[in-house]
Design a protein around this motif. Sequence first.
Motif, mmCIF file in Angstrom:
data_model
loop_
_atom_site.group_PDB
_atom_site.id
_atom_site.type_symbol
_atom_site.label_atom_id
_atom_site.label_comp_id
_atom_site.label_asym_id
_atom_site.label_seq_id
_atom_site.Cartn_x
_atom_site.Cartn_y
_atom_site.Cartn_z
ATOM 1 N N THR A 7 1.373 4.610 -4.817
ATOM 2 C CA THR A 7 0.063 4.102 -4.399
ATOM 3 C C THR A 7 0.168 2.594 -4.204
ATOM 4 O O THR A 7 0.956 1.918 -4.880
ATOM 5 C CB THR A 7 -0.999 4.421 -5.467
ATOM 6 N N ASP A 8 -0.614 2.091 -3.266
ATOM 7 C CA ASP A 8 -0.640 0.658 -2.955
ATOM 8 C C ASP A 8 0.747 0.157 -2.561
ATOM 9 O O ASP A 8 1.151 -0.963 -2.923
ATOM 10 C CB ASP A 8 -1.168 -0.150 -4.154
ATOM 11 N N GLN A 9 1.478 0.960 -1.817
ATOM 12 C CA GLN A 9 2.806 0.565 -1.342
ATOM 13 C C GLN A 9 2.962 1.009 0.110
ATOM 14 O O GLN A 9 2.644 2.142 0.463
ATOM 15 C CB GLN A 9 3.921 1.203 -2.195
ATOM 16 N N ARG A 10 3.432 0.102 0.952
ATOM 17 C CA ARG A 10 3.702 0.405 2.360
ATOM 18 C C ARG A 10 4.955 -0.341 2.780
ATOM 19 O O ARG A 10 5.220 -1.455 2.296
ATOM 20 C CB ARG A 10 2.525 -0.018 3.255
ATOM 21 N N VAL A 11 5.706 0.272 3.695
ATOM 22 C CA VAL A 11 6.937 -0.356 4.151
ATOM 23 C C VAL A 11 7.052 -0.184 5.662
ATOM 24 O O VAL A 11 6.545 0.787 6.239
ATOM 25 C CB VAL A 11 8.171 0.243 3.430
ATOM 26 N N GLU A 12 7.702 -1.133 6.315
ATOM 27 C CA GLU A 12 7.981 -1.042 7.741
ATOM 28 C C GLU A 12 9.487 -1.137 7.952
ATOM 29 O O GLU A 12 10.156 -1.971 7.334
ATOM 30 C CB GLU A 12 7.284 -2.159 8.515
ATOM 31 N N GLY B 33 1.588 6.705 -0.124
ATOM 32 C CA GLY B 33 1.548 8.114 -0.507
ATOM 33 C C GLY B 33 2.546 8.994 0.209
ATOM 34 O O GLY B 33 2.536 10.207 0.007
ATOM 35 N N GLU B 34 3.421 8.443 1.074
ATOM 36 C CA GLU B 34 4.386 9.263 1.814
ATOM 37 C C GLU B 34 5.808 8.712 1.700
ATOM 38 O O GLU B 34 6.411 8.311 2.691
ATOM 39 C CB GLU B 34 3.984 9.359 3.289
ATOM 40 N N PRO B 35 6.351 8.651 0.499
ATOM 41 C CA PRO B 35 7.697 8.099 0.330
ATOM 42 C C PRO B 35 8.796 9.120 0.613
ATOM 43 O O PRO B 35 9.713 9.310 -0.176
ATOM 44 C CB PRO B 35 7.699 7.681 -1.143
ATOM 45 N N GLU C 105 3.254 -3.951 1.430
ATOM 46 C CA GLU C 105 2.379 -3.962 0.254
ATOM 47 C C GLU C 105 3.117 -3.336 -0.917
ATOM 48 O O GLU C 105 3.659 -2.249 -0.806
ATOM 49 C CB GLU C 105 1.090 -3.188 0.542
ATOM 50 N N GLY C 106 3.182 -4.063 -2.035
ATOM 51 C CA GLY C 106 3.744 -3.514 -3.261
ATOM 52 C C GLY C 106 5.239 -3.694 -3.399
ATOM 53 O O GLY C 106 5.941 -4.077 -2.461
ATOM 54 N N GLU C 107 5.740 -3.410 -4.594
ATOM 55 C CA GLU C 107 7.178 -3.455 -4.873
ATOM 56 C C GLU C 107 7.795 -2.103 -4.520
ATOM 57 O O GLU C 107 7.277 -1.064 -4.916
ATOM 58 C CB GLU C 107 7.433 -3.783 -6.342
ATOM 59 N N ILE C 108 8.891 -2.129 -3.780
ATOM 60 C CA ILE C 108 9.440 -0.907 -3.220
ATOM 61 C C ILE C 108 10.946 -0.830 -3.478
ATOM 62 O O ILE C 108 11.696 -1.724 -3.103
ATOM 63 C CB ILE C 108 9.180 -0.837 -1.698
#
Length: 485
Positions: free
Chosen positions: A48-53, A72-74, A97-100
Motif C-alpha cells: 500500500t502507498d507504493q508505486r513504481v515506474e 496493490g499490484e506488485p 511513492e514509498g520504499e520499494i
Amino acid sequence: MPENTDAVDAGTTVDGTLTNEEEAWYTIDLDAEDTISVVFDSAFGDWTDQRVEISISDPDGAVLDSTEVPEGEPLRTAIGATTITAGTHVVGIASLEGEISYSVLIDVADQDPYEPNNTRESATEIATGESVDSVVVGDEADWFAVDAVAGEGIELDLTAHDLALNRDIEMTLFDPDGNEIGEIPRDRPYGVYSTQAALDFNGLVDSAIGADVAEENGSYHIRVRGVDGSVRGFTAYTLIVETVELDQYDPNERRETATPLTPGETIEAIAVGYDHDWYRFDAEEGDVIMINYEVTQFTDLYDPEFTLYDPQGNVIHSDIAPPRTVTAATTGTYHLHIAQEDETTPAAFRNRLGYALTVRLNEEVPPPAGVAFTDQDSDGTRVVIDEVTVPESGFVAIYDKRLITGEDLVEGIRGVSPFLETGSHDQVAVTLADPITETQRLWALTHRDTNDTREFDFSATAGDEDEPYEGETTLVMDDACITIT
C-alpha cells in the motif's frame, strides 16, 4: 544519460531498494533490431502507498517503452521494445511513492532458429516428442506443423520462460484443412491453451496444455503467439507435441462417425479427458434398453458423462452414470455419447480411463446389490446375514470397523461368506475366522467375484480383485450390534 548508471549485460538480474522518489539507472549496449525486455518483480506483501515506474530509453533519450506499477499490484510486470539504432540504452526504475524492494531482469531475445515461420504456409515441421525452444517477439506468431494419424491423440505442452503478466502466450491447434480445433474443458479453467490470468501458490502459472483427437490423416498446425496477439518485448518458450494411441474405435468424435454397437456384445475402449466417444445402436419401439458400463482402467479426477439420444436427436438421459433402463419410445437408431463431464479440470484433461461397454435389449434387469444385517446374539464365532443380494455373484464380508470408501478395506475383515450365486440369499451364515470376544458392532459389506474364481481374493490381491459393490452414493453395506452370549 542519467548520472550514476550501472552497466549490465543481457540476462542480468539486478536487485535493489529504492527510497521514496528515488531512481536507479542501468545501461546496456544493444545492436539495431535487438529486442529488449525488462521484467520487474517485487515480493508479495504490504504494497500500500507504493508505486513504481519502469522505462527503456534509446541512446538519444527517447522513451521506447514504459509503464507504472500501481499500488496493490506488485506482480511480475514487463516492458519491452525492439531497438531502432545501435548504442547504449538506459533502463530506469523509479519510486513514485514509498520504499520499494525490487528485482529486475534485463534481457535480450535470442535468435529464433525456426524463423521464418510467421505464417501457416511457412510453418516449421517438427517431430512428435521433439522439444522446441523458440521465442515470440512483439506481435509475431510462430507456426509449427506435425503429422498425425486419424484416431491418435494430439497432446501439446507449452512452457513460458521468465513469464510476466503482460508476456503471456497462447497456442492454437489447427486441422489439416486449416480449421481451428483443440478440445477445451467446458469450464475453461486456467492452464489450458494459455498461460494468462492465473496464479498458483507459487506465483504465475507459466505452463499450459492442450489436446484433441486427430479425425483425419495429415499435417496439423500449432500457432504460438502472445495473448490477444502480442507480448511486451518477447517471451521465450518451450513447446512439445506428442501423438498418443487411443483405442481402435477412434476417431468417433461425432454423431456422424459413431461406432456401431451390436446389442449383447461387449467392447473395451479408452476415454481421455479431451476425447469424445460416440456409439450407435438400433432399437424398436417398446424395447427395454439397458447400458452396462464398467471401469477397467481407473484414473483419478475423471468423471465421464453419459448422454443418450433418441432417433430424432432428443436427449433422453444425461448424467455421470449411464441409464439403468430406458424404454424405446420410437423405432430407429439411438446414439450414446461418453465424454468428460462439464466440470473438467486441467488435472483430468489428459487422464486415461479404460472401460467396458455393453448395450442390452429386453433382458431381465438384475436386482441392485443389497444387504440386511440386524442386531443379534452370538458366541463370537458366527453371525447371520438376514438377506444379501449380489447382481453378478460374489460374497459378503464382515468387518470390525465402519467403512467410508472403497479404500483401505483389506484390514479389519473378520470373516467371509461362502461364494454366492447371482440373486438374493436369506439367512447367510458367516463364520468369523477372527472371532470376537466382547459385544461390539460389526459391518457386512457385499463384494463382487471379479475374476470368476469363486474364491474371495480381495485380501490376497490387496484389493485389486473382488472389490465391493457400490451404490449410487456409498458402498453397499449394513451394520449390526453383536451381543456375546
